[in-house]
Scaffold this active site. Structure first.
Site, PDB file in Angstrom:
ATOM      1  N   ARG A 148      48.833  63.712 105.794  1.00  0.00           N
ATOM      2  CA  ARG A 148      48.687  62.825 106.974  1.00  0.00           C
ATOM      3  C   ARG A 148      48.224  63.686 108.130  1.00  0.00           C
ATOM      4  NH1 ARG A 148      55.177  61.819 107.755  1.00  0.00           N
ATOM      5  NH2 ARG A 148      55.707  64.011 108.067  1.00  0.00           N
ATOM      6  N   SER A 179      42.240  48.587 148.041  1.00  0.00           N
ATOM      7  CA  SER A 179      42.938  49.538 147.183  1.00  0.00           C
ATOM      8  C   SER A 179      44.223  48.864 146.725  1.00  0.00           C
ATOM      9  CB  SER A 179      43.247  50.822 147.959  1.00  0.00           C
ATOM     10  OG  SER A 179      43.937  51.717 147.130  1.00  0.00           O
ATOM     11  N   HIS A 194      62.499  57.369 145.009  1.00  0.00           N
ATOM     12  CA  HIS A 194      61.833  58.206 146.009  1.00  0.00           C
ATOM     13  C   HIS A 194      61.707  59.639 145.506  1.00  0.00           C
ATOM     14  CE1 HIS A 194      61.775  60.864 149.587  1.00  0.00           C
ATOM     15  NE2 HIS A 194      60.914  59.957 150.014  1.00  0.00           N
ATOM     16  N   CYS A 233      45.892  52.809 144.143  1.00  0.00           N
ATOM     17  CA  CYS A 233      46.560  54.015 144.646  1.00  0.00           C
ATOM     18  C   CYS A 233      48.060  53.980 144.401  1.00  0.00           C
ATOM     19  CB  CYS A 233      46.248  54.241 146.115  1.00  0.00           C
ATOM     20  SG  CYS A 233      46.845  52.930 147.191  1.00  0.00           S
ATOM     21  N   MET A 275      63.715  54.721 105.870  1.00  0.00           N
ATOM     22  CA  MET A 275      63.848  53.871 104.692  1.00  0.00           C
ATOM     23  C   MET A 275      64.239  54.708 103.477  1.00  0.00           C
ATOM     24  SD  MET A 275      60.826  51.149 105.343  1.00  0.00           S
ATOM     25  CE  MET A 275      59.674  52.458 105.563  1.00  0.00           C
ATOM     26  N   TYR A 316      37.550  53.362 141.434  1.00  0.00           N
ATOM     27  CA  TYR A 316      38.294  54.624 141.301  1.00  0.00           C
ATOM     28  C   TYR A 316      39.777  54.379 141.104  1.00  0.00           C
ATOM     29  CZ  TYR A 316      39.819  54.036 146.160  1.00  0.00           C
ATOM     30  OH  TYR A 316      40.389  53.559 147.298  1.00  0.00           O
ATOM     31  N   GLY A 338      62.545  59.098 107.641  1.00  0.00           N
ATOM     32  CA  GLY A 338      63.975  58.984 107.353  1.00  0.00           C
ATOM     33  C   GLY A 338      64.550  57.602 107.519  1.00  0.00           C
ATOM     34  N   LYS A 379      51.560  56.806 103.151  1.00  0.00           N
ATOM     35  CA  LYS A 379      51.726  57.658 101.991  1.00  0.00           C
ATOM     36  C   LYS A 379      50.809  57.220 100.851  1.00  0.00           C
ATOM     37  CE  LYS A 379      55.942  58.692 100.903  1.00  0.00           C
ATOM     38  NZ  LYS A 379      56.131  60.144 101.152  1.00  0.00           N
ATOM     39  N   ARG A 397      59.124  55.573  96.473  1.00  0.00           N
ATOM     40  CA  ARG A 397      59.203  55.872  97.909  1.00  0.00           C
ATOM     41  C   ARG A 397      58.616  54.747  98.738  1.00  0.00           C
ATOM     42  NH1 ARG A 397      59.272  61.969  98.389  1.00  0.00           N
ATOM     43  NH2 ARG A 397      58.827  62.682  96.292  1.00  0.00           N
TER      44      ARG A 397
END
Lengths: 891, 891
Positions: free
Chosen positions: A352, A777, A468, A844, A107, A864, A105, A26, A96
């Protein structure tokens, strides 16, 4: 000497946007707006360093702070021609909080500070509205009383109720200036009574009280919890901004509102927001009045009858558009602002970077590139890859009203409705009749795959984000809610009980895999629409990305989908998924029940043509791209029946005694199947299985090469390798089969044999194994299980507590554990590449589709990542971001 | 120029004992004996380098070899005044293999080489025994035909049978010189027919044929298999020794025999052996005649009626005693020799270090020290630590006749007989009546502990060397045969079926945990008798040893036994074993069934006094020695019922609905309990459990300190730590409890909090964890499971194949996998000590009692090993050997 206080206002500021860490979001935003010449009520910000000092030194303030605050106040008084506590032109301020990142919300805030007996009269005089003045005063006492003095809310509320009762009035708006004055006095009495002293009359004392309260609120329990949940370090601290009050509630030419510089829902390049005439910020939040739209277009879109700001306050609206332009040009991104209009003058109270939907983020980024505001790399950097998931699946229509029946884990995104089926066979049968089906199971197993495939969505009562059901559903792109523990599923009665409702098989249910909600009945959904923005941005990402992206897929359908999503090959084709097909399971079971090798070979002979056809189809679909095939991995008992009916069924199918089947099942039973007789251990003990698979692969390659005249280079992958010797034994079998098939067909097929690295031992001995293996892999699912000694299927019972206590920052099966699993991966990469510099490296596991993990794969220099088809776009974007991050790290 | 041939004989030799690698064991022994002036028939040895050359260069011989062999032969002829193929004084030789290490019966030998038409007549003339000459000749043709020419054995045998049929004779001894001559001719015909050429008449050609055959036999399949099983590299090769024949079979003043220079069974300092008059070495092996004892004492001990050599050939016997003295003085160890007596003259044909029983090894080593022959370190080095196991347990009486009913794994040494009990409760009930019991289970679980304790021995049908039954039995010192797969156990019928026999509960059975054999009925056993030699040797070992040796023990009985065996503390007290006690399980179950923390605390309160009493008792027993206590480790479901009857029983005990208990059991069920909700994860989720245990430990320490006025320093160990945060959270609980107990009791107790390192992640992050942990104890059972991804309980199904294929050199649960598990341990040691140089390091897995693993622990520089009480002496000796090995490595 450290500077503790930074002033702003009047077209200049001591702070800047970049000083967010010091001034909070702020404070930095206000300073920056002030420097830009935007209308900002003047004020000053006490830095976060004061907060740090406050907590480090027994809640004391640093030397010099009082002096600097005093100076800041004097500057304010001078700039505004007002004075604290003045009976004519009193200075009122807001106090503030403001941390580095927004903690909405969490503080405390105090408004209207500076009011006392004299100042309230000054305010009445100045505003010409005594009722407003006394109302403001009582609001101040109440807020201050609660926030600073710790007086309970209800005491104040009761005083107002009492007055209403004695005066016979019922609404706040019915109360007069005199009434409010009486209430101010009553409030002062409450303060006196509960704190044992009078309400502080001196504005400076008031101010220090409020500053202290804001610092204190940094450590209040809800702020502490919020920080823990959002990984915000406690030592960041909050800043405190003290700013001159402006009032949106002193007449019809006053207002307060919020605006986004672009549409946060769809990204359209238009101002978007709401305001309330004659109101304070609080009133917008309270939601008692219906806000008005800023634009005529917005008003129409929302079907509102109230006048828009564009109509009601055209000058102010024009000013707001100018502010919008200035902010966007400056910040080069969509902003979310708060403003107040006091007697026709626009004041900016906050700016912001605005939150937005995934679709909006895409459109805004692409538009900003087209507008020449940002470059392509910046656009790619700005999109949260995980958010793309929203764009790829149907979602619940936000207009539909829903009452969740139960809630589980958002295991696979997308929403779906369908008839309840309690078994895979039922699901398949229903689907065959053209019905939409939701498969509902306590938990799923590999045998349910065909039912999961037939269903529109999957709902389980047990299991975590990597159960699963969750893993397979994500792979298939089916929505899934997993582990909805409140559901009582009764397979016998074919019912589903939740709350007091009982749903029967065939009744309709809706699940939202994006939120984890389960609803009875059908809820409208919206189909995903991939915009051109999506394609353009992903294309830009591809231009940046170094890591290749492959997909985990084993059916031609999945392979085709992976290709559509831009996969550059298959990184993991799990051959066992092909055997769970109901048509094939009998042959698989015949093999398992065989007395000897000859019997197994006879059964495998039946599987060979099917497996060969599978591979051929995949090779056709993936033409020109690499395909990595993993040989059989799961323990054999996974293919055997689980319950009474299935045993009977299998006995019928195979002609074996049920007792014999049970005996064999008992024989194959394992205490810890994860660490059991599976992976390459099957290939070692039953080489005929891997032989058959190798024959199928090479014969399929020969066949497709014959059709297409194009080279096919299968990459054959051995699972669960722990020693080089295992690898060598199995590779020699594959080499022999390859030679046989090639000789017989007179066709040359080049191929690679490589290994999963999914056991710590394989990682530790990567140098040895790399002498024989052409590629690695990383199977990070199993590697996480073994490095942590943590069963994916069983960890749900304590994972929650582990995350709550901060032992796990993330579920390690979702986002890679860098310190442990990552450390051993790094070791494997280093040791493997030392022996074989061109060793091909990939991943993978499920982590291959997780942005943070992809970032780590880039750091490791893998070649990859491979993930489920639906996550391929996410991986493409994450890969590009990883490249960018790595490049900026290199600089 | 390389020398390929080394001659010996006549009191000198070109080779020496130290040249075993070059000359093979036999060749080196003969050379050494010759140098010592012992009567050795002259000969020469072709080196192992020739073998290496032979295989490296396409089976060709090196240049110069032919020349050297020729020279060797000439020397032989000259020394003996004989000539190859001479009709008067023919030279006959034996051609034998000889590798670095003995490979008995694996390779080929040819005797009587040099016989041809002329020489056989010379031999007849010289021996005065034509029958002997032609018999020798047919033996030679037969042996040469089989070994060198590859003619099948049965062809020769059939020729002899034919002759017997046609002449009407039935025994070899019935055959005359003429018969044997006819057979020689028949054999020559067989050679001509099968090889297409005549039998080689030229002795030199015969010799080269035999030399080639010996080298070839190095690669025959049985030799290759033997080497693989015994870790003998193929490139060592074999030497070939060509030696003049001496004959033990040409009269009553001839003999052949074997002798040990000390008694190999009990180590007594006396010559021990057997001989046969008028016989060749082969005849001793064939076992057709009963051999005679060497000494009168031996004859008496064996109840033999045949005259001893001491009586029958006193001069030869005296000569043999002289040889014995010479060899022992020279080799400083017991020797195993072969000899032949030809016409009253003793000839030595072989010497090597003799194999012996564990008891004999001990006695010999200690005696040799007392005799001043070797030093104490050398004595300690000579005892195979694993062999001590034989000395600590009862063994089957070797005189008893046994017919094994079934065979399993020799899981825990010792023999025991007793009545069959099929459940732990039955076993306990029977034992309470004073009966000896063998507990027979398909497999055991922690709930069977009380039955295992009550039983004399344990027999299971399933499970490997490190199954629950095996591990617990070894810990308790109970004999155990595990995984006897041929046993069909029927709990319902209470029968045990093996082969065609059915045994009922209560019938007597005998098991031999040293061999894995199971016998019906009672078999006599011998109680172990620990000699003074044992104590002396172990004491010498203690003087050398650097590693401390602790025991894994949790009952006062086990702790006392561990102390008797010389344990220097407890390295692992598994607190859960205390909860499996039938008296305590109800409270444990009550805790598991509790709805909330309060309920759990109430149940834990009942366990507290029992646990406290356990600890107090252990502290008393172990006074002055460190005690490491591991907090609760196994998953809670291990404490719940397994079958119908137990569920009903538990329902009765707890007053809960059976359905509710089943629901809770299902809730706690885990797919992979090894990787599940156990270890410190229980402490994190149910801190009240670890709190209770900490209270019990500190209150017990306070109580015992009050009694004894001695310091007690409990070492509290947290299991399954994967992250430092887990450790810190739990340590703070322990610290708080410690402070509370100390304050309340006004007693100061010092204590350590440390961790198991049993997960790869803990090893990888050892530096982090060592910042908080005062000690590490490597839990190598679980570490092996996780590093290998290998379930101990499930690996039996493929471990055999893995060992056969050479993938595992050893069962990795028995002997530590240095390359994988060892590598990560090394990493943990280095990282841990880097952060905390005085970090105390130990091992408490099964490997802590395995000599090879202890050697590795010494290399790693651990502070102690901990093993089951019965393995403590083994560990003490192994530790000393490890110190010696490490010292010699440092030089």
């Amino acid at each position: 000497m450290t500077k503790w206080v930074y002033g702003f206002g009047d077209g200049s500021a001591e702070g800047r946007a970049e000083m967010r860490n010091l001034l909070g979001g702020k404070g930095a935003g206000l300073a920056e707006m002030s420097r830009l010449g935007l209308p900002v009520p003047p004020g000053f910000t006490i830095t976060t360093e004061v907060c740090a000092h406050y907590y480090a030194r027994g809640k004391s303030y640093p030397e010099g702070l009082a002096e600097e605050v005093r100076t800041g106040l004097l500057r304010l008084e001078k700039a505004l021609g007002r004075r604290f506590g003045d009976a004519e032109r009193p200075l009122l301020v807001s106090v503030r909080s403001g941390a580095r990142v927004s903690m909405p919300g969490m503080m405390d805030t105090v408004l209207n500070l500076g009011l006392n007996e004299k100042a309230v009269e000054g305010l009445a005089r100045q505003s010409g509205d005594p009722r407003f003045a006394y109302d403001s005063c009582r609001r101040f006492i109440q807020m201050y009383g609660e926030v600073v003095l710790g007086i309970e809310h209800h005491l104040f509320e009761e005083a107002i109720e009492n007055l209403k009762l004695t005066t016979g009035r019922s609404l706040d708006t019915d109360l007069s200036a005199r009434d409010w004055k009486a209430i101010v006095e009553a409030f002062q009495g409450i303060v006196q009574k509960t704190t044992g002293g009078p309400f502080p009359d001196d504005p400076e004392r008031q101010l220090w009280g409020a500053i202290g309260a804001v610092f204190e609120s940094w450590m209040n329990p809800r702020a502490v919890t919020y920080r823990r949940l959002h990984d915000i370090p406690a030592d960041w601290g909050t800043a405190v901004t003290v700013q001159a009050m402006v009032f949106g509630n002193i007449g019809q030419d006053c207002a307060t509102g919020v605006a986004f510089t672009r549409n946060p829902a769809n990204g359209a390049n238009e101002i978007y927001g709401e305001f309330l005439v004659n109101a304070q910020g609080e009133d917008v939040v309270a939601g008692l009045r219906t806000p008005q739209n800023l634009t005529i277009a917005g008003k129409k879109a929302n079907g509102s009858h109230l006048p828009s700001m564009e109509e009601a306050m055209p000058q102010v609206f024009a000013e707001l558009l100018r502010v919008r332009r200035t902010l966007e040009d400056h910040y080069r991104d969509m902003q979310d602002v708060e403003f107040t209009v006091e007697r026709g003058k626009l004041w900016m109270l906050q700016t912001r970077t605005g939150k937005r939907t995934a679709a909006a983020a895409l459109k805004i980024a692409v538009d900003l590139v087209d507008e020449g505001v940002i470059g392509r790399e910046e656009a790619v950097r700005r999109i949260e890859p995980g958010s793309l998931d929203q764009l790829l699946h149907p979602t619940l229509d936000p207009k539909a009203k829903t009452t969740p029946l139960a809630r589980g884990l958002p295991a696979s995104p997308g929403a779906a409705s369908g008839r309840i089926a309690f078994s895979a066979d039922e699901a398949e049968a229903l689907a065959a009749r053209g019905e939409a089906v939701i498969l509902v199971r306590v938990e799923t197993s590999p045998e349910d795959i065909h039912g999961m495939h037939a269903a529109r969505g999957i709902l389980t009562a047990r299991g975590g984000m990597t159960s699963h059901a969750a893993v397979v559903a994500r792979g298939m792109g089916r929505p899934c809610v997993a582990g909805a523990g409140d559901l009582a599923i009764d397979y016998e009665a074919k019912t589903l009980r939740a709350r007091n409702l009982v749903l029967k098989a065939g009744e309709i249910i809706t699940i939202d895999g994006g939120t984890g909600e389960v609803m009875a009945g059908e809820v409208a959904t919206i189909e995903p629409q991939l915009s051109g923005d999506f394609a353009r941005l992903i294309e830009w990402a591809d231009g940046i990305r170094r890591l290749k992206v492959r997909a985990n897929a084993e059916t031609p359908e999945d392979a085709a989908m992976a290709r559509r999503f831009g996969a550059e090959g298959i990184g993991l084709a799990r051959t066992e998924h092909m055997f769970f097909d109901p048509e094939r399971v009998p042959a698989m079971r015949e093999m398992i029940m065989a007395e000897d090798e000859a019997g197994r070979r006879a059964a495998l002979k039946k599987l060979l043509p099917m497996q060969r056809a599978d591979f051929a189809e995949i090779f056709r679909v993936m033409r020109g791209l690499p395909v990595t095939i993993r040989l059989l991995d799961p323990p054999l008992h996974e293919f055997l029946p689980k319950n009474r009916a299935e045993f009977a069924e299998m006995a019928r199918q195979t002609g074996k005694e049920e007792a014999e089947i049970r005996r064999r099942a008992a024989e194959l039973h394992e205490a810890n199947p994860m660490l059991g007789h599976r992976g390459c251990r099957l290939g070692i003990t039953y080489p005929e299985i891997y032989e058959m698979q190798a024959v199928a692969i090479f014969e399929a390659a020969v066949a497709v090469k014959g059709e297409t005249r194009e080279e096919i280079t299968p990459e054959i992958m051995l699972p669960l390798i722990a020693t080089r010797k295992e690898f060598d034994i199995l590779k020699s079998i594959i080499d022999r089969i390859a030679a046989e098939v090639m000789e017989k067909s007179e066709t040359k097929i080049s191929y690679l044999v490589g290994t999963m690295i999914e056991l710590p031992r394989a990682a530790l001995l990567a140098d040895e194994i790399a002498k024989s293996a052409a590629f690695f892999s990383f199977g990070t699912n199993d590697l996480t299980q073994t490095v942590y000694g943590l069963s994916r299927d069983d960890s749900a019972s304590f994972l929650g507590i582990y995350q709550k206590l901060g032992i796990f920052a993330h579920d390690p099966f979702v986002s890679l554990d860098r310190e442990g699993v990552g450390a051993i991966m790094r070791l494997a990469v280093e040791r493997g590449r030392a022996v074989r510099p061109d060793l091909k490296l990939g991943i993978c596991g499920e982590h291959g589709g997780d942005p943070a993990s992809i970032r780590f794969c880039e750091e490791l220099g893998l070649d990859y990542v491979s993930c489920s088809p639906f996550r391929v776009p996410i991986a493409r974007l994450s890969g590009a971001q990883a490249t960018l991050a790595e490049e900026s790290r290199d600089v």
